[in-house]
Write a protein that holds these residues in place. Structure first.
Motif, PDB file in Angstrom:
ATOM      1  N   ASN A  86       0.872  -1.167   0.000  1.00 34.04           N
ATOM      2  CA  ASN A  86       0.000   0.000   0.000  1.00 34.04           C
ATOM      3  C   ASN A  86       0.919   1.231   0.000  1.00 34.04           C
ATOM      4  N   GLY A  87       1.472   1.506  -1.163  1.00 35.93           N
ATOM      5  CA  GLY A  87       2.564   2.465  -1.294  1.00 35.93           C
ATOM      6  C   GLY A  87       3.871   1.756  -0.980  1.00 35.93           C
ATOM      7  N   SER A  88       4.999   2.317  -1.448  1.00 36.32           N
ATOM      8  CA  SER A  88       6.251   1.654  -1.095  1.00 36.32           C
ATOM      9  C   SER A  88       6.567   1.858   0.379  1.00 36.32           C
ATOM     10  N   ASP A  89       5.973   2.857   0.998  1.00 37.31           N
ATOM     11  CA  ASP A  89       6.134   3.020   2.445  1.00 37.31           C
ATOM     12  C   ASP A  89       5.810   1.713   3.180  1.00 37.31           C
ATOM     13  N   GLU A  90       4.719   1.073   2.747  1.00 38.97           N
ATOM     14  CA  GLU A  90       4.326  -0.157   3.435  1.00 38.97           C
ATOM     15  C   GLU A  90       5.340  -1.277   3.193  1.00 38.97           C
ATOM     16  N   SER A 112      18.469  11.432   2.883  1.00 37.72           N
ATOM     17  CA  SER A 112      17.740  10.561   1.962  1.00 37.72           C
ATOM     18  C   SER A 112      16.269  10.549   2.372  1.00 37.72           C
ATOM     19  N   PHE A 113      15.542   9.585   1.842  1.00 37.49           N
ATOM     20  CA  PHE A 113      14.097   9.521   2.066  1.00 37.49           C
ATOM     21  C   PHE A 113      13.792   9.318   3.561  1.00 37.49           C
ATOM     22  N   SER A 114      12.937  10.191   4.096  1.00 38.86           N
ATOM     23  CA  SER A 114      12.750  10.232   5.551  1.00 38.86           C
ATOM     24  C   SER A 114      12.119   8.970   6.140  1.00 38.86           C
ATOM     25  N   MET A 115      11.359   8.222   5.323  1.00 41.27           N
ATOM     26  CA  MET A 115      10.663   7.060   5.894  1.00 41.27           C
ATOM     27  C   MET A 115      11.613   5.956   6.345  1.00 41.27           C
ATOM     28  N   TYR A 116      12.818   5.899   5.771  1.00 43.88           N
ATOM     29  CA  TYR A 116      13.760   4.850   6.213  1.00 43.88           C
ATOM     30  C   TYR A 116      14.020   5.013   7.717  1.00 43.88           C
ATOM     31  N   GLU A 117      14.245   6.245   8.134  1.00 44.53           N
ATOM     32  CA  GLU A 117      14.541   6.484   9.556  1.00 44.53           C
ATOM     33  C   GLU A 117      13.285   6.354  10.416  1.00 44.53           C
ATOM     34  N   ILE A 157      19.051   2.320  -0.418  1.00 46.69           N
ATOM     35  CA  ILE A 157      19.638   3.274  -1.355  1.00 46.69           C
ATOM     36  C   ILE A 157      18.533   3.770  -2.281  1.00 46.69           C
ATOM     37  N   ALA A 158      18.208   5.060  -2.192  1.00 47.70           N
ATOM     38  CA  ALA A 158      17.236   5.633  -3.126  1.00 47.70           C
ATOM     39  C   ALA A 158      17.987   6.020  -4.395  1.00 47.70           C
ATOM     40  N   TYR A 159      17.505   5.520  -5.540  1.00 42.95           N
ATOM     41  CA  TYR A 159      18.236   5.622  -6.808  1.00 42.95           C
ATOM     42  C   TYR A 159      17.282   6.037  -7.905  1.00 42.95           C
ATOM     43  N   ASN A 161      18.305   9.676  -5.652  1.00 43.06           N
ATOM     44  CA  ASN A 161      18.073   9.984  -4.250  1.00 43.06           C
ATOM     45  C   ASN A 161      17.065  11.123  -4.089  1.00 43.06           C
ATOM     46  N   ASN A 162      16.216  10.996  -3.063  1.00 42.88           N
ATOM     47  CA  ASN A 162      15.334  12.068  -2.614  1.00 42.88           C
ATOM     48  C   ASN A 162      15.881  12.497  -1.257  1.00 42.88           C
ATOM     49  N   PRO A 163      16.113  13.747  -0.960  1.00 39.65           N
ATOM     50  CA  PRO A 163      15.678  14.966  -1.659  1.00 39.65           C
ATOM     51  C   PRO A 163      16.727  15.614  -2.553  1.00 39.65           C
ATOM     52  N   ILE A 186      17.084  -1.269  -3.210  1.00 39.69           N
ATOM     53  CA  ILE A 186      17.309  -0.163  -4.129  1.00 39.69           C
ATOM     54  C   ILE A 186      15.940   0.416  -4.460  1.00 39.69           C
ATOM     55  N   ASP A 187      15.736   1.652  -4.008  1.00 34.33           N
ATOM     56  CA  ASP A 187      14.428   2.297  -4.081  1.00 34.33           C
ATOM     57  C   ASP A 187      14.384   3.162  -5.339  1.00 34.33           C
ATOM     58  N   GLU A 188      13.714   2.635  -6.359  1.00 33.47           N
ATOM     59  CA  GLU A 188      13.678   3.316  -7.660  1.00 33.47           C
ATOM     60  C   GLU A 188      12.366   4.077  -7.843  1.00 33.47           C
ATOM     61  N   ALA A 189      12.014   4.883  -6.847  1.00 30.14           N
ATOM     62  CA  ALA A 189      10.744   5.619  -6.893  1.00 30.14           C
ATOM     63  C   ALA A 189      10.664   6.564  -8.097  1.00 30.14           C
ATOM     64  N   TYR A 190      11.824   7.010  -8.579  1.00 27.71           N
ATOM     65  CA  TYR A 190      11.828   7.991  -9.676  1.00 27.71           C
ATOM     66  C   TYR A 190      12.254   7.377 -10.998  1.00 27.71           C
ATOM     67  N   PHE A 191      12.071   6.069 -11.134  1.00 26.25           N
ATOM     68  CA  PHE A 191      12.494   5.366 -12.338  1.00 26.25           C
ATOM     69  C   PHE A 191      11.925   5.994 -13.616  1.00 26.25           C
ATOM     70  N   LEU A 214       4.026   3.704  -7.984  1.00 26.68           N
ATOM     71  CA  LEU A 214       3.307   4.429  -9.033  1.00 26.68           C
ATOM     72  C   LEU A 214       2.987   5.854  -8.584  1.00 26.68           C
ATOM     73  N   SER A 215       3.389   6.189  -7.359  1.00 32.23           N
ATOM     74  CA  SER A 215       3.012   7.495  -6.796  1.00 32.23           C
ATOM     75  C   SER A 215       3.553   8.673  -7.595  1.00 32.23           C
ATOM     76  N   LYS A 216       4.791   8.565  -8.045  1.00 31.94           N
ATOM     77  CA  LYS A 216       5.395   9.724  -8.704  1.00 31.94           C
ATOM     78  C   LYS A 216       4.983   9.796 -10.174  1.00 31.94           C
ATOM     79  N   SER A 217       4.316   8.744 -10.654  1.00 34.04           N
ATOM     80  CA  SER A 217       3.955   8.659 -12.069  1.00 34.04           C
ATOM     81  C   SER A 217       2.502   9.028 -12.346  1.00 34.04           C
ATOM     82  N   LEU A 222      -3.723   6.309  -5.283  1.00 30.03           N
ATOM     83  CA  LEU A 222      -4.114   4.900  -5.242  1.00 30.03           C
ATOM     84  C   LEU A 222      -3.276   4.090  -4.267  1.00 30.03           C
ATOM     85  N   ARG A 223      -2.054   4.575  -3.974  1.00 31.94           N
ATOM     86  CA  ARG A 223      -1.130   3.876  -3.074  1.00 31.94           C
ATOM     87  C   ARG A 223      -0.779   2.489  -3.606  1.00 31.94           C
ATOM     88  N   LEU A 224       0.167   2.454  -4.522  1.00 37.12           N
ATOM     89  CA  LEU A 224       0.660   1.151  -4.955  1.00 37.12           C
ATOM     90  C   LEU A 224       2.171   1.176  -5.122  1.00 37.12           C
TER      91      LEU A 224
HETATM   92  C1  LIG Z   1       8.056   9.278  -2.655  1.00 42.09           C
HETATM   93  C2  LIG Z   1       9.023   8.231  -2.318  1.00 42.09           C
HETATM   94  C3  LIG Z   1       8.595   6.996  -1.844  1.00 42.09           C
HETATM   95  C4  LIG Z   1       7.169   6.777  -1.385  1.00 42.09           C
HETATM   96  O1  LIG Z   1       6.403   6.146  -2.253  1.00 42.09           O
HETATM   97  P1  LIG Z   1       4.922   5.669  -1.913  1.00 42.09           P
HETATM   98  O2  LIG Z   1       4.778   4.547  -2.858  1.00 42.09           O
HETATM   99  O3  LIG Z   1       4.048   6.831  -2.214  1.00 42.09           O
HETATM  100  O4  LIG Z   1       4.831   5.232  -0.484  1.00 42.09           O
HETATM  101  C5  LIG Z   1       9.532   6.003  -1.614  1.00 42.09           C
HETATM  102  N1  LIG Z   1      10.834   6.241  -1.813  1.00 42.09           N
HETATM  103  C6  LIG Z   1      11.290   7.429  -2.246  1.00 42.09           C
HETATM  104  C7  LIG Z   1      12.749   7.648  -2.426  1.00 42.09           C
HETATM  105  C8  LIG Z   1      10.398   8.463  -2.495  1.00 42.09           C
HETATM  106  O5  LIG Z   1      10.843   9.663  -2.867  1.00 42.09           O
END
Ligand SMILES: *Cc1c(COP(=O)(O)O)cnc(C)c1O
Length: 356
Positions: A86-90, A112-117, A157-159, A161-163, A186-191, A214-217, A222-224
């Protein structure tokens, strides 16, 4: 509340809940959302499909149809397992439930992405971050040293990286993969915006998981999120996943969107073009540094108090992300999401006013 003090850990009591600022009526450039929506004709078709969903029934727990479409559209190799969140957070939370906890460590570059911490804290997992260099490249020797010191159960590793918006050197990531004592995510949120991926080469490594969202796209609501990796690791994660975590409206909606995925790739291409326009025009303003980006956002550093500029932008109806922390790599930094051409123009103009 004595009971809270007695039952809730000091780490969690010290946290505050994730703050999402009110954005009604604002030009919303704070959360890396895609500014575009479904074309009207498709919207009707989508609603018709949603009208047929049996909301009295539990969703398909395995999301079989959705997964097979995802495999096709994202070219996920057959020999990799796939799990949805339910989002990559989950998914990060599932990894933490599986291999985190007391006595375990997570390691990541910083910032890096705050949710890791946050997820490390809420799962009583130890957390260590290694500061990036001033140009936001990874500090290779420091990272390898901490890797040895902390013996992390998982490295994130966000790849890209955010922010910061940059992608770390592939050779660095490969070195991390070959020396990691535990998992590497390897977190490819911005692929969609970077085009860079490890997905086609992770079958050589059983301890590497690739994560996408799919959040950034264009589907943030929808949270996937999805995670790919060695089938045996995915099988372990499946034990942690709550049975119906992807609801039926999300499954039906994403299936529909995947059938029309060229719309979303076209939007990503448009956003990349607009990112270049935005970077170029921000660069022309005096009083700020623009950092290179492979994402749908741009990090800028101001030569003055970012809090003040953030507030003036907000006053003008533009919401960006204020990352300013004194004496850190993000001192006087703002992160702006690439919006529509009109929104980008408004941002450049208003920021120009603030910096005059
Ligand atoms: C936005 C972001 C996410 C969060 O994605 P959700 O699928 O919306 O939970 C995960 N990782 C990075 C690096 C992000 O920037």
């Amino acid at each position: 509340m004595e009971l809270i003090e007695r039952l809730v850990s000091p780490e969690i009591r010290a946290l505050s809940a994730y703050h999402v600022p009110p954005a009604k009526g604002m030009v919303k450039l704070d959360a890396m959302e895609n500014p575009y929506s479904l074309p009207e004709a498709l919207r009707q078709e989508w609603l018709t499909k949603l009208g047929q969903v049996e909301i009295n029934r539990y969703p398909d727990s395995g999301a079989c149809e959705l997964k097979s479409k995802l495999r096709e559209v994202f070219d996920i190799p057959d020999n990799l397992g796939l799990i949805l969140g339910n989002g990559s957070d989950e998914l990060i939370q599932m990894v933490a439930s599986l291999v985190g906890g007391p006595g375990r460590m997570f390691l990541t570059p910083s910032p890096s992405f705050s949710m890791y911490e946050i997820i490390s804290l809420t799962t009583s997992t130890g957390f260590k971050s290694v500061s990036l260099n001033n140009d936001f490249s990874p500090n290779r020797s420091e990272f390898l040293k901490e890797l040895e010191n902390t013996n992390p159960a998982c490295i994130f590793i966000a790849y890209p990286n955010n922010p910061t918006g940059n992608s770390f050197d592939r050779i660095f990531i490969e070195e991390i993969i070959s020396t990691a004592p535990g998992l590497v995510v390897i977190d490819e949120a911005y692929f969609s915006f970077s085009g860079k991926s490890f997905l086609q080469q992770i079958d050589q490594f059983s301890h590497v998981l690739v994560m996408r969202t799919l959040s950034k796209s264009g589907l943030a609501g929808l949270r996937l999120g999805m995670m790919m990796g060695h089938p045996e690791w995915i099988e372990q994660l499946e034990k942690i996943r709550l049975p119906y975590n992807i609801n039926c409206l999300t499954q039906a909606s994403v299936e529909f969107c995947l059938d029309h995925f060229s719309i979303f790739s076209d939007q990503a291409a448009q956003i990349i073009t607009d990112r270049m326009w935005l970077a170029e025009h921000l660069q022309k303003l005096t009083g700020l540094t623009v950092f290179p980006s492979e994402t749908n956002f741009i990090l800028v550093r101001l030569d003055r108090d970012a809090d003040q500029v953030f507030e003036s932008l907000k006053h003008q109806g533009i919401l960006v992300k204020n990352l300013h922390r004194p004496d850190t790599l993000l001192e006087n930094c703002l992160r702006v999401t690439v919006g529509t051409p009109q929104q980008n123009l408004k941002l450049v103009n208003e920021l120009g006013h603030c910096l005059r």
